[in-house]
Write a protein that holds these residues in place. Sequence first.
Motif, mmCIF file in Angstrom:
data_model
loop_
_atom_site.group_PDB
_atom_site.id
_atom_site.type_symbol
_atom_site.label_atom_id
_atom_site.label_comp_id
_atom_site.label_asym_id
_atom_site.label_seq_id
_atom_site.Cartn_x
_atom_site.Cartn_y
_atom_site.Cartn_z
ATOM 1 N N ILE A 22 68.488 94.404 67.252
ATOM 2 C CA ILE A 22 68.778 93.225 68.275
ATOM 3 C C ILE A 22 68.384 91.995 67.534
ATOM 4 C CG2 ILE A 22 67.745 92.332 70.358
ATOM 5 C CD1 ILE A 22 69.057 94.724 71.071
ATOM 6 N N ALA A 23 67.309 91.855 66.779
ATOM 7 C CA ALA A 23 67.091 90.632 66.152
ATOM 8 C C ALA A 23 68.050 90.261 65.059
ATOM 9 C CB ALA A 23 65.804 90.539 65.179
ATOM 10 N N ARG A 24 68.769 91.048 64.460
ATOM 11 C CA ARG A 24 69.903 91.083 63.597
ATOM 12 C C ARG A 24 71.057 90.342 64.293
ATOM 13 N NH1 ARG A 24 73.832 94.346 61.593
ATOM 14 N NH2 ARG A 24 74.777 93.685 59.884
ATOM 15 N N LEU A 25 71.250 91.213 65.319
ATOM 16 C CA LEU A 25 72.635 90.865 66.131
ATOM 17 C C LEU A 25 72.521 89.537 66.781
ATOM 18 C CD1 LEU A 25 74.762 93.015 66.124
ATOM 19 C CD2 LEU A 25 74.487 93.058 68.649
ATOM 20 N N GLU A 26 71.256 89.268 67.360
ATOM 21 C CA GLU A 26 70.955 88.017 68.024
ATOM 22 C C GLU A 26 71.217 86.947 67.132
ATOM 23 O OE1 GLU A 26 67.839 88.510 71.646
ATOM 24 O OE2 GLU A 26 67.206 88.280 69.548
ATOM 25 N N ASP A 27 70.831 86.915 65.845
ATOM 26 C CA ASP A 27 71.113 85.854 64.634
ATOM 27 C C ASP A 27 72.602 85.874 64.416
ATOM 28 O OD1 ASP A 27 70.060 84.244 62.353
ATOM 29 O OD2 ASP A 27 70.764 85.773 61.206
ATOM 30 N N LEU A 28 73.288 87.046 64.254
ATOM 31 C CA LEU A 28 74.717 87.106 63.855
ATOM 32 C C LEU A 28 75.370 86.356 64.996
ATOM 33 C CD1 LEU A 28 75.379 90.499 62.678
ATOM 34 C CD2 LEU A 28 75.665 88.350 61.172
ATOM 35 N N PRO A 32 73.648 84.866 72.350
ATOM 36 C CA PRO A 32 72.708 85.993 71.681
ATOM 37 C C PRO A 32 72.343 86.832 72.807
ATOM 38 C CG PRO A 32 71.921 83.695 71.440
ATOM 39 C CD PRO A 32 73.268 83.379 71.967
ATOM 40 N N GLU A 33 72.194 86.268 74.173
ATOM 41 C CA GLU A 33 71.805 87.085 75.121
ATOM 42 C C GLU A 33 72.872 88.203 75.496
ATOM 43 O OE1 GLU A 33 69.139 88.255 77.338
ATOM 44 O OE2 GLU A 33 68.323 87.006 75.885
ATOM 45 N N PHE A 34 74.046 87.753 75.405
ATOM 46 C CA PHE A 34 75.083 88.553 75.758
ATOM 47 C C PHE A 34 75.378 89.742 74.683
ATOM 48 C CE2 PHE A 34 79.478 89.926 74.975
ATOM 49 C CZ PHE A 34 79.679 90.471 75.989
ATOM 50 N N ALA A 35 75.087 89.179 73.217
ATOM 51 C CA ALA A 35 75.176 90.271 72.261
ATOM 52 C C ALA A 35 73.959 91.420 72.264
ATOM 53 C CB ALA A 35 74.935 89.467 70.728
ATOM 54 N N LYS A 36 72.721 90.699 72.986
ATOM 55 C CA LYS A 36 71.657 91.510 73.137
ATOM 56 C C LYS A 36 71.999 92.454 74.317
ATOM 57 C CE LYS A 36 66.710 91.489 74.568
ATOM 58 N NZ LYS A 36 65.810 90.484 74.608
ATOM 59 N N LYS A 37 72.370 92.257 75.424
ATOM 60 C CA LYS A 37 72.639 92.969 76.550
ATOM 61 C C LYS A 37 73.872 94.071 76.102
ATOM 62 C CE LYS A 37 72.782 89.983 79.898
ATOM 63 N NZ LYS A 37 73.399 89.164 80.900
ATOM 64 N N PHE A 38 74.886 93.728 75.336
ATOM 65 C CA PHE A 38 76.068 94.552 74.768
ATOM 66 C C PHE A 38 75.354 95.830 73.987
ATOM 67 C CE2 PHE A 38 79.534 95.103 71.982
ATOM 68 C CZ PHE A 38 80.350 95.743 72.896
#
Length: 99
Positions: A62-68, A76-82
């Motif tokens: 999650i941390a990596r994806l939020e940064d990406l 980043p909130e959407f990326a985390k939910k996804f």
Amino acid sequence: MSDDATARAAALLKGHRESIDRLDAILVYTLGERFKHTQAVGKLKAEHDLPPSDPAREEAQIARLEDLATRADLDPEFAKKFLNFIIAEVIRHHRQQQS
Ligand SMILES: O=C(O)C(=O)C[C@]1(C(=O)O)C=C[C@@H](O)C=C1
């Protein structure tokens, strides 16, 4: 609006929709590949009696994806939910493989 402007808008819309369709295809094929690997992980976990979920690994993902996402101009909130949505499905598959 003039007929010309309407025709230009229609052509632009068509181009964007063609790109969206190509990107949707990439998403589906990418997810298909991801699920092939997670099915293999689920098999390993079932064979070696490992727990279906790994919260520490998820936290790092999650941390990596939020940064990406931030760097890719994606919320980043959407990326985390996804990612959480996908991982929940993977864990459901892992549980099925263990039962
Ligand atoms: O890496 C794992 O251990 C997996 O089972 C894969 C995966 C994932 O979909 O990325 C799924 C569940 C875990 O909680 C962490 C990650």
